[in-house]
Design a protein around this motif. Structure first.
Motif, PDB file in Angstrom:
ATOM      1  N   ASP A  88      48.629 -11.947  61.323  1.00 64.71           N
ATOM      2  CA  ASP A  88      47.346 -11.945  60.814  1.00 64.71           C
ATOM      3  C   ASP A  88      47.749 -12.429  59.486  1.00 64.71           C
ATOM      4  O   ASP A  88      48.868 -12.485  59.150  1.00 64.71           O
ATOM      5  CB  ASP A  88      46.739 -10.417  60.841  1.00 64.71           C
ATOM      6  CG  ASP A  88      47.374  -9.378  60.335  1.00 64.71           C
ATOM      7  OD1 ASP A  88      48.364  -9.674  59.808  1.00 64.71           O
ATOM      8  OD2 ASP A  88      46.742  -8.299  60.009  1.00 64.71           O
ATOM      9  N   ALA A  89      46.357 -12.346  58.438  1.00 65.94           N
ATOM     10  CA  ALA A  89      46.674 -12.953  57.182  1.00 65.94           C
ATOM     11  C   ALA A  89      47.567 -12.284  56.493  1.00 65.94           C
ATOM     12  O   ALA A  89      48.238 -12.883  55.861  1.00 65.94           O
ATOM     13  CB  ALA A  89      45.308 -13.095  56.613  1.00 65.94           C
ATOM     14  N   ASP A  90      47.516 -10.858  56.359  1.00 69.63           N
ATOM     15  CA  ASP A  90      48.305  -9.913  55.651  1.00 69.63           C
ATOM     16  C   ASP A  90      49.833 -10.317  55.953  1.00 69.63           C
ATOM     17  O   ASP A  90      50.574 -10.001  55.058  1.00 69.63           O
ATOM     18  CB  ASP A  90      48.025  -8.488  55.571  1.00 69.63           C
ATOM     19  CG  ASP A  90      46.668  -8.187  55.093  1.00 69.63           C
ATOM     20  OD1 ASP A  90      46.113  -9.141  54.220  1.00 69.63           O
ATOM     21  OD2 ASP A  90      45.932  -7.356  55.603  1.00 69.63           O
ATOM     22  N   GLN A  91      50.210 -10.080  57.103  1.00 74.47           N
ATOM     23  CA  GLN A  91      51.314 -10.246  57.583  1.00 74.47           C
ATOM     24  C   GLN A  91      52.087 -11.547  57.123  1.00 74.47           C
ATOM     25  O   GLN A  91      53.258 -12.037  56.872  1.00 74.47           O
ATOM     26  CB  GLN A  91      51.687 -10.150  59.278  1.00 74.47           C
ATOM     27  CG  GLN A  91      51.205  -8.909  59.770  1.00 74.47           C
ATOM     28  CD  GLN A  91      51.153  -8.780  61.169  1.00 74.47           C
ATOM     29  OE1 GLN A  91      50.881  -9.558  61.916  1.00 74.47           O
ATOM     30  NE2 GLN A  91      51.576  -7.621  61.556  1.00 74.47           N
ATOM     31  N   ALA A 109      44.327 -16.991  56.660  1.00 73.60           N
ATOM     32  CA  ALA A 109      45.472 -17.322  57.623  1.00 73.60           C
ATOM     33  C   ALA A 109      45.789 -18.679  58.103  1.00 73.60           C
ATOM     34  O   ALA A 109      47.123 -18.915  58.085  1.00 73.60           O
ATOM     35  CB  ALA A 109      45.165 -16.378  59.095  1.00 73.60           C
TER      36      ALA A 109
END
Length: 120
Positions: A88-91, A109
């Motif tokens: 996902d975007a945070d990862q 992302a």
């Protein structure tokens, strides 16, 4: 109402404004297309559906006469899955920070994936 200016630009405006612009001659009303989808048109026979290739043809027969630049590539030449699509975007942002790739803090992302793939 959708209007088209004399310069070619199109715009969605309120009906009252559109009628005034058409009446003055600044623009013309753009009529929308039909509701029929491609499948509906094919069923009526208005637009014949052209089969791109016969199903019983071999791959060599299907691509005969096509330049090498647009022929399908072999599976060996396809890029290897780099597992970025599963994150996902945070990862992805954390991974970009680890690799030293700078991305905008509001980048989505997909943008972060593109930046990571370009940095490889």
């Amino acid at each position: 109402m959708r209007i088209q200016y004399k310069t070619g630009g199109q715009r969605e405006v309120r009906d009252s404004v559109g009628r005034r612009l058409v009446r003055v001659g600044i623009a013309r009303e753009v009529k929308s297309g039909t509701y029929q989808t491609r499948d509906m048109l094919a069923a009526t026979g208005a637009h014949p559906v052209i089969e791109s290739r016969p199903d019983d043809a071999e791959l060599g027969e299907q691509t005969a006469g096509i330049g090498n630049s647009i022929q399908p590539v072999d599976a060996v030449d396809l890029p290897v899955d780099d597992e970025l699509d599963a994150l996902d975007a945070d990862q992805l942002r954390a991974l970009a920070k680890e690799r030293g790739v700078r991305v905008h803090h509001n980048a989505g992302a997909q943008k972060v994936r593109e930046a990571l793939r370009a940095a490889q």
